[in-house]
Design an enzyme around this catalytic site. Structure first.
Site, PDB file in Angstrom:
ATOM      1  CB  SER A 126     124.154  43.780  10.260  1.00 54.26           C
ATOM      2  OG  SER A 126     123.385  43.502  11.406  1.00 54.26           O
ATOM      3  CE1 TYR A 151     122.333  48.720  10.382  1.00 52.58           C
ATOM      4  CE2 TYR A 151     121.648  46.690  11.454  1.00 52.58           C
ATOM      5  CZ  TYR A 151     122.647  47.562  11.070  1.00 52.58           C
ATOM      6  OH  TYR A 151     123.955  47.283  11.371  1.00 52.58           O
TER       7      TYR A 151
END
Length: 334
Positions: A126, A151
């Site tokens: 990501s 995350y």
């Protein structure tokens, strides 16, 4: 045979469809959890079921025995690992979901790929890994040791774990750092979905950082095409890599990292304007300060992906937003 994890997810469904359309046999895996509306996930799977070469396994990545059984036939030769606990803000309130799915689940994928002698593992990282970085555009050569959400930390951990398996077991691993993917069948927790729904329902929208956020919005078809190109060319060792000046994006092992984005950041206010123009209706804007765990801007340097795979995102934002809104209106009958 190709395993696509997260096949009921936004990116997973599109990638599965792209592979099926060219004739590949695809095994999908998804636990169809309730992080967001499972009905949408089921609808994506229904979108794929007409393909004879598609099967779906409803199981959890963190179930080690089930994962071992899935790979036991030895027929899975490539893996596109897209299943994960997504969302930056959700990681602030439910951190254990991220270690279970993104760490334990990814370890099970690596172990399964290792023992099955899988030819190539392509996995989702990501743009969140860039965290506190401010130098733009973000490059895979930049240091990414300062995540600002759990995350992001879990995705950075995935990159490190993948390198370990590439180094120890010669498992070809390619990590893709996604930059704000959008398009039809998108996730309800993403900005385009939230804004479209709110504007159509005459509800206000929250614009964080007072609307000055900038994002490298990347259309789903461009992302899917990029993933397939990477999958078809397994990662190889970098003969120019040196421990004296180590490059983060490659290794003496079959390991690579790539940014996959549009390379054209857009300010949130402009993003909203395009939605307004497409819908034909003004948004009620609620300007808010930055949220914890968020970053003010993302901007992908995709030079490596362009050079090695001829990756060239070519969907204008106006076109992509129009396609999403058309899908939304048809799917929700509004």
């Amino acid at each position: 045979m190709i395993l696509v994890t997260g096949a009921a997810g936004f990116i997973g469904a599109h990638v599965s469809k792209r592979l099926l359309e060219r004739g590949d046999t695809v095994v999908g895996l998804d636990n169809v959890n309730d992080y967001y509306d499972p009905t949408l996930k089921e609808a994506r799977l229904a979108w794929l079921t007409p393909f004879e070469k598609f099967t779906i396994h409803r199981q959890d990545l963190s179930d080690r025995a089930a994962m071992t059984a899935l790979f036991a036939s030895g027929e899975i030769r490539q893996v596109v690992h897209l299943a994960a606990q997504a969302g930056v803000r959700y990681s602030l309130v439910n951190p254990h979901a991220y270690t279970q799915s993104n760490i334990e689940g990814f370890l099970n994928i690596l172990e399964s790929c290792r023992h099955a002698k899988v030819e190539h593992l392509v996995y989702a990282s990501s743009s969140s890994v860039y965290g506190g970085n401010t130098e733009m555009p973000f490059s895979v050569r930049h240091n990414v040791d300062h995540p600002v959400s759990l995350y992001a930390a879990s995705k950075k951990a995935n990159e490190l774990m993948a390198h370990t398996y590439a180094h120890l077991f010669n498992l070809p691993c390619s990590g893709l750092r996604f930059f704000t993917v959008y398009g039809p069948w998108g996730r309800p927790d993403m900005a385009l979905f939230i804004f479209t729904k709110a504007i159509l329902e005459d509800k206000p929208i929250d614009l964080f950082n007072f609307g000055k956020m900038r994002r490298d919005f990347t259309y789903i078809d461009d992302i899917s095409e990029g993933i397939v190109h990477v999958l078809d060319k397994p990662a190889e060792p970098d003969s120019t890599w040196s421990g004296d000046a180590p490059k983060p994006e490659s290794s003496t092992a079959p390991y690579r990292l790539y940014n996959i984005g549009n390379h054209r950041p857009v300010e949130l206010m402009r993003f909203v304007e395009i939605i307004e123009e497409t819908i034909g209706k003004k948004a009620v804007k609620n300007l808010q300060p930055m949220q914890p765990g968020d970053v003010p801007a993302t901007y992908a340097d995709v030079k490596e992906l362009m050079e090695q795979y001829c990756f060239q995102p070519n969907t204008p934002l106006e076109t992509g937003i129009k396609r999403f809104i058309e899908w939304y209106r048809e799917y929700y009958k509004v």
